[in-house]
Structure formats: structure tokens, C-alpha cells
Design a protein around this motif. Structure first.
Motif, PDB file in Angstrom:
ATOM      1  N   PHE A 359      39.497 -59.783 -31.179  1.00  0.00           N
ATOM      2  CA  PHE A 359      38.196 -60.243 -31.678  1.00  0.00           C
ATOM      3  C   PHE A 359      37.114 -59.219 -31.377  1.00  0.00           C
ATOM      4  N   ILE A 360      37.002 -58.810 -30.100  1.00  0.00           N
ATOM      5  CA  ILE A 360      36.048 -57.772 -29.714  1.00  0.00           C
ATOM      6  C   ILE A 360      36.846 -56.587 -29.168  1.00  0.00           C
ATOM      7  N   PRO A 361      37.059 -55.542 -29.967  1.00  0.00           N
ATOM      8  CA  PRO A 361      37.812 -54.391 -29.471  1.00  0.00           C
ATOM      9  C   PRO A 361      37.186 -53.820 -28.202  1.00  0.00           C
ATOM     10  N   SER A 362      38.019 -53.294 -27.327  1.00  0.00           N
ATOM     11  CA  SER A 362      37.514 -52.734 -26.069  1.00  0.00           C
ATOM     12  C   SER A 362      36.474 -51.653 -26.309  1.00  0.00           C
ATOM     13  N   ILE A 363      36.671 -50.846 -27.342  1.00  0.00           N
ATOM     14  CA  ILE A 363      35.682 -49.784 -27.581  1.00  0.00           C
ATOM     15  C   ILE A 363      34.356 -50.341 -28.068  1.00  0.00           C
ATOM     16  N   SER A 364      34.366 -51.568 -28.608  1.00  0.00           N
ATOM     17  CA  SER A 364      33.119 -52.208 -28.991  1.00  0.00           C
ATOM     18  C   SER A 364      32.411 -52.759 -27.760  1.00  0.00           C
ATOM     19  N   ALA A 365      33.156 -53.437 -26.886  1.00  0.00           N
ATOM     20  CA  ALA A 365      32.562 -54.025 -25.677  1.00  0.00           C
ATOM     21  C   ALA A 365      32.037 -52.973 -24.719  1.00  0.00           C
ATOM     22  N   THR A 366      32.619 -51.782 -24.754  1.00  0.00           N
ATOM     23  CA  THR A 366      32.167 -50.701 -23.877  1.00  0.00           C
ATOM     24  C   THR A 366      31.276 -49.696 -24.604  1.00  0.00           C
ATOM     25  N   ALA A 367      30.951 -49.992 -25.863  1.00  0.00           N
ATOM     26  CA  ALA A 367      30.110 -49.098 -26.679  1.00  0.00           C
ATOM     27  C   ALA A 367      30.653 -47.682 -26.646  1.00  0.00           C
ATOM     28  N   ALA A 368      31.976 -47.569 -26.943  1.00  0.00           N
ATOM     29  CA  ALA A 368      32.659 -46.296 -26.747  1.00  0.00           C
ATOM     30  C   ALA A 368      33.252 -45.725 -28.029  1.00  0.00           C
ATOM     31  N   GLY A 369      32.857 -46.232 -29.184  1.00  0.00           N
ATOM     32  CA  GLY A 369      33.380 -45.660 -30.407  1.00  0.00           C
ATOM     33  C   GLY A 369      33.308 -46.612 -31.577  1.00  0.00           C
ATOM     34  N   ASP A 370      33.556 -46.071 -32.775  1.00  0.00           N
ATOM     35  CA  ASP A 370      33.496 -46.831 -34.019  1.00  0.00           C
ATOM     36  C   ASP A 370      34.802 -47.601 -34.206  1.00  0.00           C
ATOM     37  N   ILE A 371      34.739 -48.908 -34.354  1.00  0.00           N
ATOM     38  CA  ILE A 371      35.961 -49.690 -34.502  1.00  0.00           C
ATOM     39  C   ILE A 371      36.596 -49.500 -35.872  1.00  0.00           C
ATOM     40  N   ASN A 372      35.974 -48.744 -36.748  1.00  0.00           N
ATOM     41  CA  ASN A 372      36.595 -48.371 -38.013  1.00  0.00           C
ATOM     42  C   ASN A 372      37.531 -47.181 -37.844  1.00  0.00           C
ATOM     43  N   ASP A 373      37.528 -46.563 -36.670  1.00  0.00           N
ATOM     44  CA  ASP A 373      38.311 -45.365 -36.381  1.00  0.00           C
ATOM     45  C   ASP A 373      39.639 -45.783 -35.741  1.00  0.00           C
ATOM     46  N   GLN A 374      40.727 -45.656 -36.495  1.00  0.00           N
ATOM     47  CA  GLN A 374      42.041 -46.068 -36.007  1.00  0.00           C
ATOM     48  C   GLN A 374      42.394 -45.396 -34.683  1.00  0.00           C
ATOM     49  N   LYS A 375      42.151 -44.099 -34.574  1.00  0.00           N
ATOM     50  CA  LYS A 375      42.505 -43.387 -33.355  1.00  0.00           C
ATOM     51  C   LYS A 375      41.653 -43.838 -32.182  1.00  0.00           C
ATOM     52  N   ALA A 376      40.361 -44.056 -32.431  1.00  0.00           N
ATOM     53  CA  ALA A 376      39.470 -44.479 -31.347  1.00  0.00           C
ATOM     54  C   ALA A 376      39.849 -45.857 -30.825  1.00  0.00           C
ATOM     55  N   LEU A 377      40.294 -46.748 -31.718  1.00  0.00           N
ATOM     56  CA  LEU A 377      40.670 -48.097 -31.302  1.00  0.00           C
ATOM     57  C   LEU A 377      41.767 -48.088 -30.248  1.00  0.00           C
ATOM     58  N   TYR A 378      42.702 -47.142 -30.375  1.00  0.00           N
ATOM     59  CA  TYR A 378      43.902 -47.156 -29.545  1.00  0.00           C
ATOM     60  C   TYR A 378      43.949 -46.023 -28.520  1.00  0.00           C
ATOM     61  N   ARG A 379      42.857 -45.309 -28.338  1.00  0.00           N
ATOM     62  CA  ARG A 379      42.883 -44.251 -27.325  1.00  0.00           C
ATOM     63  C   ARG A 379      42.344 -44.802 -26.000  1.00  0.00           C
ATOM     64  N   PRO A 380      42.770 -44.211 -24.876  1.00  0.00           N
ATOM     65  CA  PRO A 380      42.192 -44.601 -23.587  1.00  0.00           C
ATOM     66  C   PRO A 380      40.683 -44.353 -23.584  1.00  0.00           C
ATOM     67  N   ILE A 381      39.955 -45.235 -22.913  1.00  0.00           N
ATOM     68  CA  ILE A 381      38.495 -45.128 -22.858  1.00  0.00           C
ATOM     69  C   ILE A 381      38.087 -44.501 -21.540  1.00  0.00           C
ATOM     70  N   SER A 382      37.247 -43.496 -21.615  1.00  0.00           N
ATOM     71  CA  SER A 382      36.743 -42.847 -20.404  1.00  0.00           C
ATOM     72  C   SER A 382      35.227 -42.997 -20.366  1.00  0.00           C
ATOM     73  N   PRO A 383      34.619 -42.828 -19.189  1.00  0.00           N
ATOM     74  CA  PRO A 383      33.163 -43.013 -19.073  1.00  0.00           C
ATOM     75  C   PRO A 383      32.341 -42.157 -20.026  1.00  0.00           C
ATOM     76  N   ASP A 384      32.826 -40.965 -20.351  1.00  0.00           N
ATOM     77  CA  ASP A 384      32.027 -40.103 -21.225  1.00  0.00           C
ATOM     78  C   ASP A 384      32.027 -40.568 -22.678  1.00  0.00           C
TER      79      ASP A 384
END
Length: 419
Positions: A359-384
Motif C-alpha cells: 500500500f505504502i512502498p518503503s521508498i514512499s514512506a522514507t521519501a527516498a525515490g519515485d514509486i514509478n521507478d521499478q528499480k528504486a522500488l526494490y533497491r536497498p534504501i540508504s540515508p542519502d
């Protein structure tokens, strides 16, 4: 699965959990334009508002329920969030709204009034902590940014902004589910019994708040998925305010993992199908990349409606907070909800998958990338990657806004560190 802090869908499913044990009587109650704030003083502060923490409700049907919110925050069986905040000397203000489907900007005005009231009632000069759960994090983010940029508004006197599984980059409502709901409402929306249920759910998906949150939205079953005009306008307004409050420390948590590991739902598989008195050979599939027939909808005796998508990511299985809906049999997921509605309409249902979608992708909850980006959805999230100053993610993909010791304790420690 623990009860959600925010019951996203309210009483959509007949027989769903509709009541919670009464919350303790608040020490004070503020009636606001568009909402209510319930104040619980820390026992350390002798019934004075000294160190306020404002926690905003999010998206759901109707008005906020203190009993429901208290249950999610304090009585969910995992972590007593209010008690732990009280133990570090924080006074808790639970902020609810008269209409949780209203626009984010409208409820932000209520949040601003709550912040101003907290400042006026506060004893001493301790700065506030302000944030919220799910959409409540967007409401308070906008409110704080507006208070910084609007010269007619006072200083928000806030040191920390927090968000709990907030859709900073958008939420995912499966297109197949949106299409089925609107289709069923069009066909049976006036049918006694099931009609009001269908109209309520369809209305929720088309409400101002849902249009602003959803990364992809359709108003009717045969629409092309895209960002609603209301979302585009909200994003422009937020950008004009600087995007974020700047004079605060921004922290947040996600109910999904930061490792890039999905929830196990495979893309492009049949999620639920049915056949029966009212629907013939009707099915919904999980979202996949590329051109896809994501749903086939057919009222018995009529021509079928094909629902297609293209260029969307494999988002049902992405890491993130999970879509859960209260039902008589316990929490169910997005496609489980579709199955329940199909059954209510008098059909034999064959659920194709177990579990529930993101429902809320991790990259959305952490403001870490565009949820339209397949690679960003499934990559590890880092502070930067993140727009937040600090964040943490759950160790597993769990129900959206579920209060856990893992996440709640992290927030309490972060707030305590501002002493």
C-alpha cells in the motif's frame, strides 16, 4: 496482524470490526474548525501542557474515532506508544478530523489551528513535536511548511516533524481493485444491501484525499491510470511552500523493509476470480510491468470490460506497508476485499493468492525515490536517498500503520534525544 492505527477503509465490509474499547477520558478536549484534539498530559507534568507531541490521524471514512486511535496507539498488544511518550515527559495531543476524506490542505488548516492552540496552552517554552500517521504525516508536513511561508501565520515553534508510514511519494491503490469497485458500483450501486457498501468504497477511492494520495488513479473502470488533477495541484502547492518544513528535524518510519525484499506477491498472477449469478468469468491480476490486461469484468449477460495498464511497475509485491481491511474473518488484503465484494454480490469466489499487496512502498514512506521507478522500488534504501533527516524501516513488511515496539521505540528515542 496487529490492529492498524488508521483503519483506512472504515466500515466498508459488512460485519467488520466496528467498535473499540472506550479510550480513557482526555484531560482536555479542544474543538477545532474541522476537527477535535484530545489532550493527555504526562503524569510527570502535573496536568499541565509542557512538552506537546501532536499526532495526526490520517485517511479513512467519516470522522476520527478517539477510541479507535487510542486502541491503535496504546492497546494493540505490542507497544504502548502514548505511555512511552508520557514516560519521557511528553504530553500527547491526538488530532482527529471531522472528515478524513477531505483534502489534505483543508485538514492542514485544522492542524495549524491545533498547533496554535498547543502553543497558547503550553506552560514554558519547550518546542513541539508534530506529525502523523499515514496521510496525517502529509497533513502536518503541509501545515508546518505553510506556517513557515505564510507571513500571516505565527512561528510553529516545532523542533521535530515525524511521519509514520506516510505516502510522501504516493500510495498504491491497485488499478484492478479500483476498476472492479467502480464497475460494480455502476452496475449494482442502487441494489439494497450491497449498494451502499459499493458506493461508500467507490466514494472513498474518488474522494479528495484519495485523489491527492494515489500515485495512479482512475475515476471509472475504463479510465487510463494517471495522477489525478487534485494530486498534481497539491504537489504544486506543496512545492511552492518549499516541499518540507525547513526549520525542524524530519524523522520518519516505514512499515516496510529497507532491504529491497518484496512481500512475496508475484506480478501478473491471478489474484482473485469469480463466477456466479451476477458476474461471469471476472478476474483481477496483480500489477506487472509492460502492457497488461489487469482485470476482466463482466456482468452476467453483458459484454465484458477489459482493464489494461502499461508502464506501471511490479508494485503489488514491492516492499512497504501492507494494504489491510477489517473483515468478519479478520484483516484481509486488497484482493481479499475484492473477493468479499464479489461474494456479497452472489458469486463463487476463487482467491488466487494469499497475503496482501503493498500500500505504502518503503521508498514512499522514507521519501527516498519515485514509486514509478521499478528499480528504486526494490533497491536497498540508504540515508542519502531520503529527504528525511533520519528514518528507520521495519524488519518485515507489515500492515500499514501497525504500531510495533521496533518502530515506536525508535521514535520515542529520537524525541527523547531532543532534550
Amino acid at each position: 496482524m496487529s490492529a492498524s492505527v488508521v483503519d483506512v477503509w472504515g466500515q466498508v465490509v459488512p460485519g467488520a470490526r466496528s467498535s473499540f474499547p472506550p479510550a480513557p477520558e482526555p484531560h482536555d478536549e479542544w474543538r477545532l474548525a474541522g476537527g477535535t484534539a484530545w489532550v493527555y498530559f504526562s503524569p510527570l507534568n502535573r496536568r499541565q501542557l509542557i512538552r506537546p507531541v501532536i499526532l495526526s490521524d490520517g485517511f479513512s471514512s467519516g470522522s476520527s474515532s478517539l477510541d479507535q486511535l487510542w486502541h491503535g496507539l496504546e492497546e494493540n498488544g505490542d507497544f504502548r506508544f502514548v505511555s512511552e511518550l508520557h514516560a519521557i515527559g511528553r504530553d500527547v495531543i491526538i488530532l482527529g478530523y471531522d472528515d478524513r476524506t477531505a483534502s489534505i490542505t483543508a485538514n492542514a488548516d485544522t492542524a495549524i489551528e491545533c498547533i496554535r492552540r498547543a502553543i497558547a496552552e503550553r506552560v514554558g517554552r519547550a518546542r513541539l513535536t508534530v506529525g502523523g500517521f499515514s496521510m496525517g504525516g502529509l497533513v502536518t508536513r503541509y501545515a508546518l511548511a505553510k506556517m513557515e511561508q505564510d507571513p500571516t501565520l505565527p512561528d510553529h515553534e516545532t523542533s521535530t516533524y515525524l511521519s509514520y508510514d506516510t505516502p510522501h511519494q504516493g500510495a498504491w491503490f491497485p488499478i484492478a481493485l479500483q476498476a472492479f469497485t467502480h464497475y460494480a458500483t455502476d452496475k449494482w450501486g442502487e441494489t439494497p444491501g450491497v449498494g451502499p457498501v459499493l458506493r461508500q468504497f467507490s466514494g472513498l477511492l474518488n474522494s479528495p484525499a484519495a485523489r491527492q494520495m494515489a500515485r495512479w488513479h482512475i475515476e471509472k473502470a475504463d479510465d487510463t491510470p494517471e495522477q489525478a488533477s487534485e494530486r498534481m495541484a497539491f504537489l504544486r502547492e506543496l512545492d511552492e511552500l518549499g516541499g518540507w518544513p525547513r526549520n525542524v528535524r524530519k524523522i520518519g518510519v516505514a512499515n516496510g523493509v529497507d532491504t529491497g525484499t518484496g512481500n512475496g506477491i508475484k506480478a501478473g498472477t491471478t489474484a482473485v476470480k469469480c463466477d456466479g449469478d451476477t458476474l461471469h468469468d471476472t478476474w483481477l491480476k496483480t500489477q506487472a510491468q509492460g502492457d497488461q490486461e489487469v482485470a476482466r469484468l463482466q456482468k452476467t449477460g453483458e459484454e465484458a470490460t477489459s482493464v489494461r495498464t502499461s508502464e506501471l511497475p511490479d508494485i503489488d509485491g514491492a516492499p512497504g506497508g501492507l494494504f489491510t481491511v477489517p473483515s468478519p474473518a479478520g484483516d484481509t488484503g486488497s484482493f481479499g476485499l475484492a473477493g468479499l465484494l464479489m461474494g456479497i454480490l452472489g458469486n463463487t469466489v476463487d482467491p488466487g493468492i494469499t497475503g496482501t499487496s503493498c500500500f505504502i512502498p518503503s521508498i514512499s514512506a522514507t521519501a527516498a525515490g519515485d514509486i514509478n521507478d521499478q528499480k528504486a522500488l526494490y533497491r536497498p534504501i540508504s540515508p542519502d536517498h531520503s529527504a528525511l533527516d533520519a528514518f528507520t524501516c521495519a524488519s518485515r513488511n507489515e500492515g500499514h500503520t501497525t504500531m510495533t515496539q521496533e518502530l515506536g521505540e525508535w521514535i520515542v528515542n529520537e524525541i527523547a534525544a531532543t532534550d
